[in-house]
Motif scaffolding. Sequence first.
Motif, PDB file in Angstrom:
ATOM      1  N   ARG A 200      17.829 137.124   6.553  1.00 57.02           N
ATOM      2  CA  ARG A 200      19.090 136.484   7.204  1.00 57.02           C
ATOM      3  C   ARG A 200      19.354 135.205   6.351  1.00 57.02           C
ATOM      4  N   VAL A 201      18.380 134.428   6.062  1.00 57.07           N
ATOM      5  CA  VAL A 201      18.651 133.328   5.136  1.00 57.07           C
ATOM      6  C   VAL A 201      19.701 133.714   4.141  1.00 57.07           C
ATOM      7  N   ARG A 202      19.267 134.709   3.326  1.00 54.82           N
ATOM      8  CA  ARG A 202      19.920 135.208   2.125  1.00 54.82           C
ATOM      9  C   ARG A 202      21.463 135.409   2.266  1.00 54.82           C
ATOM     10  N   ARG A 203      21.461 136.379   3.464  1.00 58.49           N
ATOM     11  CA  ARG A 203      22.979 136.627   3.846  1.00 58.49           C
ATOM     12  C   ARG A 203      23.997 135.430   4.242  1.00 58.49           C
ATOM     13  N   ALA A 204      23.158 134.493   4.959  1.00 58.61           N
ATOM     14  CA  ALA A 204      23.726 133.279   5.273  1.00 58.61           C
ATOM     15  C   ALA A 204      24.345 132.389   3.849  1.00 58.61           C
ATOM     16  N   MET A 205      23.376 132.403   2.991  1.00 57.44           N
ATOM     17  CA  MET A 205      23.501 131.723   1.795  1.00 57.44           C
ATOM     18  C   MET A 205      24.847 132.010   1.196  1.00 57.44           C
ATOM     19  N   CYS A 206      24.844 133.366   1.020  1.00 57.39           N
ATOM     20  CA  CYS A 206      25.914 134.047   0.199  1.00 57.39           C
ATOM     21  C   CYS A 206      27.315 133.852   0.816  1.00 57.39           C
ATOM     22  N   ALA A 207      27.258 134.014   2.140  1.00 58.34           N
ATOM     23  CA  ALA A 207      28.482 133.842   2.770  1.00 58.34           C
ATOM     24  C   ALA A 207      29.086 132.259   2.630  1.00 58.34           C
ATOM     25  N   GLY A 208      27.850 131.297   2.710  1.00 60.88           N
ATOM     26  CA  GLY A 208      28.165 129.927   2.549  1.00 60.88           C
ATOM     27  C   GLY A 208      28.796 129.780   1.134  1.00 60.88           C
ATOM     28  N   VAL A 209      27.976 130.302  -0.015  1.00 65.13           N
ATOM     29  CA  VAL A 209      28.371 130.063  -0.952  1.00 65.13           C
ATOM     30  C   VAL A 209      29.933 130.465  -1.402  1.00 65.13           C
ATOM     31  N   TRP A 210      30.209 131.578  -1.062  1.00 62.12           N
ATOM     32  CA  TRP A 210      31.775 131.972  -1.125  1.00 62.12           C
ATOM     33  C   TRP A 210      32.581 131.220  -0.456  1.00 62.12           C
ATOM     34  N   LEU A 211      32.434 130.720   0.741  1.00 64.17           N
ATOM     35  CA  LEU A 211      33.242 129.869   1.595  1.00 64.17           C
ATOM     36  C   LEU A 211      33.342 128.681   0.981  1.00 64.17           C
ATOM     37  N   LEU A 212      32.022 127.928   0.292  1.00 65.69           N
ATOM     38  CA  LEU A 212      32.368 126.612  -0.216  1.00 65.69           C
ATOM     39  C   LEU A 212      33.066 126.597  -1.618  1.00 65.69           C
ATOM     40  N   SER A 213      33.003 127.742  -2.279  1.00 59.96           N
ATOM     41  CA  SER A 213      33.521 127.934  -3.811  1.00 59.96           C
ATOM     42  C   SER A 213      34.975 128.320  -3.333  1.00 59.96           C
ATOM     43  N   ALA A 214      35.564 128.593  -2.216  1.00 60.29           N
ATOM     44  CA  ALA A 214      36.871 128.746  -1.993  1.00 60.29           C
ATOM     45  C   ALA A 214      37.607 127.668  -1.669  1.00 60.29           C
ATOM     46  N   ILE A 215      36.859 126.548  -1.186  1.00 62.58           N
ATOM     47  CA  ILE A 215      37.421 125.198  -0.605  1.00 62.58           C
ATOM     48  C   ILE A 215      37.445 124.164  -1.921  1.00 62.58           C
ATOM     49  N   ILE A 216      36.376 124.314  -2.567  1.00 56.70           N
ATOM     50  CA  ILE A 216      36.374 123.328  -3.617  1.00 56.70           C
ATOM     51  C   ILE A 216      37.436 123.195  -4.616  1.00 56.70           C
ATOM     52  N   PRO A 217      38.107 124.278  -5.277  1.00 58.41           N
ATOM     53  CA  PRO A 217      39.068 124.160  -6.086  1.00 58.41           C
ATOM     54  C   PRO A 217      40.436 123.804  -5.308  1.00 58.41           C
TER      55      PRO A 217
ATOM     56  N   ALA B  63       4.285 132.089   1.568  1.00 56.94           N
ATOM     57  CA  ALA B  63       3.913 133.457   2.232  1.00 56.94           C
ATOM     58  C   ALA B  63       3.759 133.185   3.707  1.00 56.94           C
ATOM     59  N   SER B  64       4.460 132.227   4.344  1.00 55.61           N
ATOM     60  CA  SER B  64       4.659 132.048   5.738  1.00 55.61           C
ATOM     61  C   SER B  64       5.075 132.834   6.540  1.00 55.61           C
ATOM     62  N   PRO B  65       4.896 133.286   7.655  1.00 56.58           N
ATOM     63  CA  PRO B  65       5.153 134.358   8.395  1.00 56.58           C
ATOM     64  C   PRO B  65       6.773 134.043   8.895  1.00 56.58           C
ATOM     65  N   PHE B  66       7.311 132.901   9.316  1.00 55.67           N
ATOM     66  CA  PHE B  66       8.516 132.598   9.492  1.00 55.67           C
ATOM     67  C   PHE B  66       9.520 132.915   8.232  1.00 55.67           C
ATOM     68  N   TRP B  67       8.973 132.632   6.936  1.00 52.09           N
ATOM     69  CA  TRP B  67       9.807 133.055   5.906  1.00 52.09           C
ATOM     70  C   TRP B  67       9.938 134.609   5.764  1.00 52.09           C
ATOM     71  N   GLN B  68       8.841 135.282   5.986  1.00 50.67           N
ATOM     72  CA  GLN B  68       8.738 136.654   5.791  1.00 50.67           C
ATOM     73  C   GLN B  68       9.757 137.340   6.857  1.00 50.67           C
ATOM     74  N   ARG B  69       9.718 136.679   8.006  1.00 52.30           N
ATOM     75  CA  ARG B  69      10.635 137.312   9.071  1.00 52.30           C
ATOM     76  C   ARG B  69      11.890 136.949   8.767  1.00 52.30           C
ATOM     77  N   HIS B  70      12.308 135.892   8.068  1.00 51.50           N
ATOM     78  CA  HIS B  70      13.946 135.386   8.267  1.00 51.50           C
ATOM     79  C   HIS B  70      14.324 135.445   6.946  1.00 51.50           C
ATOM     80  N   GLN B  71      13.768 135.773   6.102  1.00 49.25           N
ATOM     81  CA  GLN B  71      14.377 135.296   4.582  1.00 49.25           C
ATOM     82  C   GLN B  71      15.507 136.250   4.400  1.00 49.25           C
TER      83      GLN B  71
END
Length: 396
Positions: A168-185, A158-166
């Motif tokens: 943005r973090v999720r969008r970055a994680m989704c972009a990172g997952v697609w990029l990583l999944s494109a490289i691994i194979p 329940a930290s204020p930092f997580w409430q403010r930036h969650q």
Amino acid sequence: MSVKPSSGSSPLEGPTAVPDDDFGEIHNWTELLYFFNHTLSECHVELSEDTKRVVLFVLYLAIFVVGLVENLLVICVNWRHPSRAGLLNLYILNMAIADLGIVLSLPVWMLEVTLDYTWLWGSFFCRFTHYFYFANMYSSIFFLTCLSVDRYVTFTNASPFWQRHQHRVRRAMCAGVWLLSAIIPLPEVVHIQLVEGSEPMCLFMAPFETYSTWSLVVALSTTVLGFLLPFPLIAVFNVLMACRLRRQGQPEGRRHCLLVCAYIAVFVICWLPYHVTLLLLTLHGTHVSLHCYLAHLLYFFYDVIDCFSMLHCVANPILYNFLSSSFRGRLLSVVVRYLPKDQARVGARASSSSFTQHSIIITKESNLPTAAEPHPHPILNFQTPSLPPNLHSTIA
């Protein structure tokens, strides 16, 4: 769809005699394939390839039809009518897109099996189809892992930092997952080739001198990245989530615990047999010696196990969407929107009546004002008041 390890039936067979007990005297692909043909045929295991092809065709077709409908509905509902879970549903939407990509590749595998592994779509699609499958397979697994971790973090942090930036973090994680999944194979796909023979086949063909090393590296990386790393994260964070809910003594705690068990069980059932079989077949002959009958059975059932692993494309939409009353309400809204006007009015009145009934229940039990806004998940909101708003639909 990992390329099946060479089992013996291949257009590259040749007359070269190879000692059955000495891999050191094998110097080219023809001798290696002849070795597999000769040794496996000594087992005299009578298994019907025709029956296997029929079973695989039916399984592929069923997974394709059901998975296509389910994932399209999930994408449509989450895209057009986002729930109050906010961007936590971003993982579910991306996971559905990845599962849809896997489902769209199934007609190719279905026809390949029907044609006795003959590849008819040229060299480019030989690599691209496998790359497309691998990228979506890793994406689906990684998004599921992110969802499990993020759901627990959001529930406990329940930290204020997580409430403010969650968000943005999720969008970055989704972009990172697609990029990583494109490289691994890429290391595996670059070694997939169209082998021309009496019938063209799409096979994993690393340089012969380093084939055993390459195949072991690819198999280990697939197992580590696709199972050994994601599974502990999925299991641990889901178990922690269930323990938190049980300790709070909420009426819905038992149901949530059962769902958590289902999340873990489905992942294990779909992927564990596949990775065990892949590793055993990769290690066979060069690092471990399997009994002739066991090797023959593993080669025969590899395609069935591989197909069975794709059931996660059917199970994920059910577990993470259709079991949620919030999702079902939004799905009903989408259906009502496209109905003819007369039927839409009837559906709207039924929906309004349903929401009114829920509002009455909330008012009666929690002493809220009678004009309280209808909520797509009212009972869960009353029984778990400590849940953050963006968790209501994802754990229900």
